[in-house]
Design an enzyme around this catalytic site. Sequence first.
Site, PDB file in Angstrom:
ATOM      1  N   LYS A  65     -36.373  30.887 -11.744  1.00 47.45           N
ATOM      2  CA  LYS A  65     -34.943  30.793 -12.070  1.00 47.45           C
ATOM      3  C   LYS A  65     -34.707  31.331 -13.483  1.00 47.45           C
ATOM      4  O   LYS A  65     -35.535  31.103 -14.384  1.00 47.45           O
ATOM      5  CB  LYS A  65     -34.541  29.316 -11.975  1.00 47.45           C
ATOM      6  CG  LYS A  65     -33.071  29.013 -12.163  1.00 47.45           C
ATOM      7  CD  LYS A  65     -32.825  27.509 -11.951  1.00 47.45           C
ATOM      8  CE  LYS A  65     -31.378  27.112 -12.082  1.00 47.45           C
ATOM      9  NZ  LYS A  65     -31.160  25.653 -11.852  1.00 47.45           N
ATOM     10  N   SER A 101     -27.532  24.764  -8.495  1.00 47.53           N
ATOM     11  CA  SER A 101     -27.510  26.031  -9.188  1.00 47.53           C
ATOM     12  C   SER A 101     -28.714  26.930  -8.921  1.00 47.53           C
ATOM     13  O   SER A 101     -28.634  28.138  -9.162  1.00 47.53           O
ATOM     14  CB  SER A 101     -27.376  25.800 -10.694  1.00 47.53           C
ATOM     15  OG  SER A 101     -28.495  25.102 -11.193  1.00 47.53           O
ATOM     16  N   SER A 123     -29.709  20.503  -8.354  1.00 50.14           N
ATOM     17  CA  SER A 123     -29.818  21.972  -8.314  1.00 50.14           C
ATOM     18  C   SER A 123     -31.068  22.542  -7.672  1.00 50.14           C
ATOM     19  O   SER A 123     -31.119  23.742  -7.418  1.00 50.14           O
ATOM     20  CB  SER A 123     -29.702  22.546  -9.721  1.00 50.14           C
ATOM     21  OG  SER A 123     -28.348  22.646 -10.056  1.00 50.14           O
TER      22      SER A 123
END
Length: 487
Positions: free
Chosen positions: A79, A154, A178
């Site tokens: 990420k 996210s 997330s």
Amino acid sequence: MNPAALTLHDAGEKLRKHELSSQELTLAAFQRISETDDKIHAYITLCRDAALEQAKQADERLKRDGSTLPLLGIPIAVKDNFLTRGLRTTCASKILGDFIPPYDATVIKRIRDAGAVITGKTNLDEFAMGSSAENSALFPTRNPWDGERVPGGSSGGSAAAVASDQCIAALGTDTGGSIRQPSAFCGVVGLKPTYGRVSRYGIIAFASSMDQVGPLTKDVRDCALMLEAIAGHDPADSTSADRSVPRYSEALTGDVKGLRLGVPKEYFVTGIALEVEQAVREAIRLLEKNGAAVEEISLPHTEYAVAVYYIVATAEASSNLARYDGMRFGHRAGGKDLLETYMLSREEGFGAEVKRRIMLGTYALSAGYYDAYYLKAQRVRALIKQDFDAAFQRCDAIITPTAPTTAFKIGEKIEDPLQMYLSDIYTISINLAGVPALSLPCGFDANGLPIGMQVIGKHFDESTILRLAYAYEQATEWHRGKPRMED
Ligand code: GLN
């Protein structure tokens, strides 16, 4: 079979037996990226050349010592809120622009030392604030199961990359859901470890009392192997726990006999999609049939969790994001003096959701309102934690849905922040309490979209939730489903 579709443990075995090389595996992942990523948009930055070089080194290491490191030679996506030395890190925000970090996050260093191959940096909601990956300042990521839908957020890019075999496993962060919610939406396994289990050093901070790093993988065994590689004390993170790391993969016995499972009644109320409820209840029945003892429990302060989270998380974010002023790094606007430069840099650099949160958090912390909002939220947070402490006196793990619905349509909730915030209703209490939780596939809805089940554990008892999840996975086929992306 395309090697990129392998699990981490299967790929690792083939690498160690020299039936497959890391270079072949890495090329297969990049082949998959080139076939699918113009539809999915999982990655912000790809690092093909560096990855192939790392793969070459991994192959040499595999030849030299037949190493048993589980991550050696495995392509992993990260990420884009992990600092990666020499590799652009944007946090999906304009304010970081083309920021190139001078050092690696501890977790990145650990996976590099373990011989992993980093494929690239995946998309997210700006500063990890969101539940759909639509808040990325760059582009939205699409769900591999249905391109009209969000992958969740996210860590939407990481979940979509794993689901579409663009990597073997991925890393994400989870402050309020997330890792788990996008894992549920994309049909993969995702784990948020206990707060303090994995180092946060070098992770771009959102809400420091809740942020945790964790894996997104194709199955539960992979999740255990990833956690073993990244967990452990780090002197550079004062909140990381100085406790030994169990061999999580050894907890995967395949049986659930004698485990006491709690099912909180507050998680099956209005707002939950019928098919989600049915799938999770069906999963609970299967676990019971296989020897677990199931009882209904109560987590009475659940209804306050969303409100408490959005005070605590925004308060911490407003303070963490004060550092982005255009001076040391990232985007700098031209202003006539210092103050105007600060203001314009932030005005131009942050997106709407990030600004909303900075304003909410600043308000909640301001003199005169602190007691009414922040202090009160902290007190209710303590009650939420006590709910879990009390529940874990009676049970070994708690089972809930991961999200109230399956993946929603792109654009469906973006204009209505409250609706978006409610998609985390089942995940955020866990971050407020600091306990670990995992999401794994437990069915599909009528549209063919994956449904996720959440397994919550006691502090530092990831072993039990991995054991339970593994036993469920062994008894079902849901995790074998793959999205069809040809059409
Ligand atoms: N969706 C939640 C939020 O918007 C959680 C995000 C996260 O876990 N980083 O804050």
